[in-house]
Scaffold this active site. Structure first.
Site, PDB file in Angstrom:
ATOM      1  N   GLY A  34      42.046  40.564  75.828  1.00  0.00           N
ATOM      2  CA  GLY A  34      41.813  38.962  75.636  1.00  0.00           C
ATOM      3  C   GLY A  34      40.432  38.835  75.254  1.00  0.00           C
ATOM      4  O   GLY A  34      39.543  39.587  75.812  1.00  0.00           O
ATOM      5  N   GLY A  36      37.969  35.196  74.666  1.00  0.00           N
ATOM      6  CA  GLY A  36      37.684  33.837  74.825  1.00  0.00           C
ATOM      7  C   GLY A  36      36.159  33.395  74.582  1.00  0.00           C
ATOM      8  O   GLY A  36      35.403  34.201  73.932  1.00  0.00           O
ATOM      9  N   GLY A  37      35.896  32.107  74.709  1.00  0.00           N
ATOM     10  CA  GLY A  37      34.397  31.823  74.524  1.00  0.00           C
ATOM     11  C   GLY A  37      33.314  32.262  75.392  1.00  0.00           C
ATOM     12  O   GLY A  37      32.090  32.153  74.779  1.00  0.00           O
ATOM     13  N   VAL A  41      38.036  40.473  77.663  1.00  0.00           N
ATOM     14  CA  VAL A  41      38.837  41.350  79.083  1.00  0.00           C
ATOM     15  C   VAL A  41      39.556  42.450  78.244  1.00  0.00           C
ATOM     16  O   VAL A  41      40.147  42.535  77.425  1.00  0.00           O
ATOM     17  CB  VAL A  41      40.033  40.349  79.647  1.00  0.00           C
ATOM     18  CG1 VAL A  41      40.597  41.255  80.612  1.00  0.00           C
ATOM     19  CG2 VAL A  41      39.213  39.024  80.004  1.00  0.00           C
ATOM     20  N   LYS A  56      36.261  42.536  83.061  1.00  0.00           N
ATOM     21  CA  LYS A  56      35.749  41.300  82.322  1.00  0.00           C
ATOM     22  C   LYS A  56      34.459  41.465  81.957  1.00  0.00           C
ATOM     23  O   LYS A  56      33.571  41.599  83.115  1.00  0.00           O
ATOM     24  CB  LYS A  56      36.142  40.004  83.303  1.00  0.00           C
ATOM     25  CG  LYS A  56      36.051  38.640  82.703  1.00  0.00           C
ATOM     26  CD  LYS A  56      36.196  37.607  83.523  1.00  0.00           C
ATOM     27  CE  LYS A  56      36.015  36.042  82.694  1.00  0.00           C
ATOM     28  NZ  LYS A  56      36.568  34.914  83.456  1.00  0.00           N
ATOM     29  N   ASP A 144      40.277  25.197  86.340  1.00  0.00           N
ATOM     30  CA  ASP A 144      40.694  25.326  85.080  1.00  0.00           C
ATOM     31  C   ASP A 144      42.253  25.863  85.511  1.00  0.00           C
ATOM     32  O   ASP A 144      42.546  26.946  84.968  1.00  0.00           O
ATOM     33  CB  ASP A 144      39.890  26.489  84.443  1.00  0.00           C
ATOM     34  CG  ASP A 144      40.334  26.483  83.131  1.00  0.00           C
ATOM     35  OD1 ASP A 144      40.949  25.694  82.509  1.00  0.00           O
ATOM     36  OD2 ASP A 144      40.075  27.512  82.277  1.00  0.00           O
TER      37      ASP A 144
END
Length: 486
Positions: A34, A36-37, A41, A56, A144
């Site tokens: 994964g 993200g911004g 991960v 992470k 979130d």
């Protein structure tokens, strides 16, 4: 797969060679799962135990200041439905968080088009609400919550992840941050009003439950402005296929007035969630036991870790090498998964340069005073060949992917036999491995270790020191608003 691991390692290393020393000396990157911004991960293998973990990687840049407090938040969380943190490693450019790997994938991928079966949705949502209630009880709001931030493990149990936007709050504290996924945001956040964190999380829980039972979000539109207007006006329709009791619970959680929404604890007491509660496996919301497991401590002793310092790392919340080894083994055993050990932990390949900074003391083998006897580790026969090979090649680290693995159960059994052996007179000669029993010179040390285990198991004060409180959250906000699309 091996080629991808090498490429990822180089990408992580960047302009600093310290990355490989601080992180890759302890973990082997397998694949990226994964991006993200704020972070990336990956799945990695813990070199000492052979267990797969999720890592992470947070970049230490100005744009990520808001999420760099995530390690401190997770250090204070211990719940069966919150992803478990094993270790935190900090370098000049990155923060690495080694965590439990939930191999079941995102909850979103387990929701069929028409929604989940009522019994399965009830079981999973009960776990999610319990994890959120635990966070609220400890003064932490997630901010979130969505179907992508809930994972399932191999047994199908939910795991709450991604605390990058979470923060510590006090009762009645008002917030003004507008962060999260638009389709899950509470109306008061979209309207940029002051709001309390727990009721906003409860609204997100209502959206998740709606999604689980119907297979779609209650608020949908192509344009973001229209989606935001639907949320503020509370325009949604619950299909008739949703059970009446679950429909009432959803309406309460999606109330436009935050004061009318139930708390997470009240949600758990709702009649719909209480159905079949006695027949389901009991999920304890209490933290893990605060006393050391003698079998794991004995195995770590055999691998060169000091039992006292290991337990002090755990109770003080250091999340260093020793604590990571203990927590990973404890998690593997609790999951019933097979664990394997590298036969002896190698010294980290850390040169004279002091570039990486572990959030712990960083030592794997503690220093020994001149009055203490040396702790010898019995090697397998093929370890001698590795020692000779390393001596000729000049390598100091023998921890490699080709090193033979030892079954955890055999290692625990052998170490416990050493610990309970009777104490003979102290011998000064070097111990020799025989097939009939443990070396005589090892028994005095083993006896002392057994006494140490007993003291740890019986006399260590219960309770775990919480991690460093998250500070400066509101200062980092400074009026910035980010509303991410679904």
């Amino acid at each position: 797969m091996h080629r991808q691991s090498r490429q990822t390692s180089v990408a992580l290393q960047g302009s600093s060679s310290c990355e490989e020393t601080a992180f890759q000396d302890r973990y082997e990157v397998l694949r990226t799962i994964g991006r993200g911004g704020f972070a990336e991960v990956q799945v990695a293998r813990h070199l000492l135990t052979g267990a797969e973990v999720a890592v992470k990687v947070l970049r230490k840049v100005k744009q990520n200041l808001l999420v760099l407090s995530e390690p401190n938040v997770m250090m204070s969380l211990e719940h069966p439905n919150v992803i478990q943190l094993f270790q935190v490693i900090e370098t000049h450019e990155h923060i690495y968080m080694a965590m439990e790997y939930a191999g079941g994938g995102e909850l979103l991928k387990h929701i069929p088009t028409g929604g989940m079966q009522e019994e399965e949705a009830r079981r999973i949502f009960r776990q999610i609400a319990g994890a959120v209630g635990y966070c609220h009880k400890n003064g932490i709001v997630h901010q979130d919550l969505n179907a992508q931030n809930i994972m399932l493990d191999a047994q199908g149990n939910s795991k709450l992840i991604d605390f990058g936007l979470s923060m510590r709050v006090t009762a009645g504290q008002k917030l003004r941050r507008s962060w999260g996924t638009l389709a899950y945001l509470a109306p008061e956040i979209i309207l940029h009003r002051e709001y309390e964190g727990p009721p906003a999380d409860v609204w997100s829980l209502g959206v998740i439950l709606f999604y689980m039972l119907t297979g779609k979000c209650p608020f949908r539109d192509i344009f973001h402005w229209e989606l935001a207007r639907r949320i503020v006006e509370g325009r949604y329709h619950i299909p008739d296929s949703v059970p009446p009791l679950a429909r009432r619970l959803i309406r309460r959680m999606l109330s436009a007035n935050p004061m009318k929404r139930p708390t997470a604890e009240q949600i758990l007491q709702h009649p719909w969630l209480r159905e079949g509660e006695e027949a389901s496996p009991h999920q304890s919301s209490e933290p893990l036991p605060k006393r050391p497991d003698p079998a794991i401590m004995a195995a770590l002793l055999d691998l060169g870790y000091n039992p006292y310092k290991t337990w002090m790392s755990l109770t003080s919340g250091k999340f260093d090498d020793a604590a990571a080894a203990y927590l990973i083994l404890q998690h593997q055993i609790s999951q019933g998964a097979g664990c394997v050990f590298k036969e002896k932990p190698a010294q980290p390949r850390v040169g004279p340069h002091p570039c990486p900074t572990d959030l712990s003391d960083g030592s794997v083998l503690p220093r020994r005073s001149t009055s203490e006897p040396a702790l010898h580790t019995f090697r397998l026969p093929n370890d001698h060949a590795l020692l000779r090979e390393a001596k000729h090649s000049g390598q100091k680290d023998l921890r490699r992917a080709t090193m033979p693995l030892t079954d955890l159960r055999l290692l625990l059994a052998r170490t416990l036999v050493l610990c309970i052996a009777p104490l003979p007179a102290l011998a000064s000669q070097k111990p020799k491995c025989t097939s009939r029993g443990p070396p005589k010179a090892w028994k005095p040390v083993a006896g002392r270790s057994a006494t140490c285990f007993c003291q740890l198991c019986c006399c260590v004060p219960c309770g775990k020191k919480e991690g460093t409180p998250v500070t400066g959250e509101e200062k980092l906000d400074r009026g910035r608003i980010r509303v991410a699309p679904e």
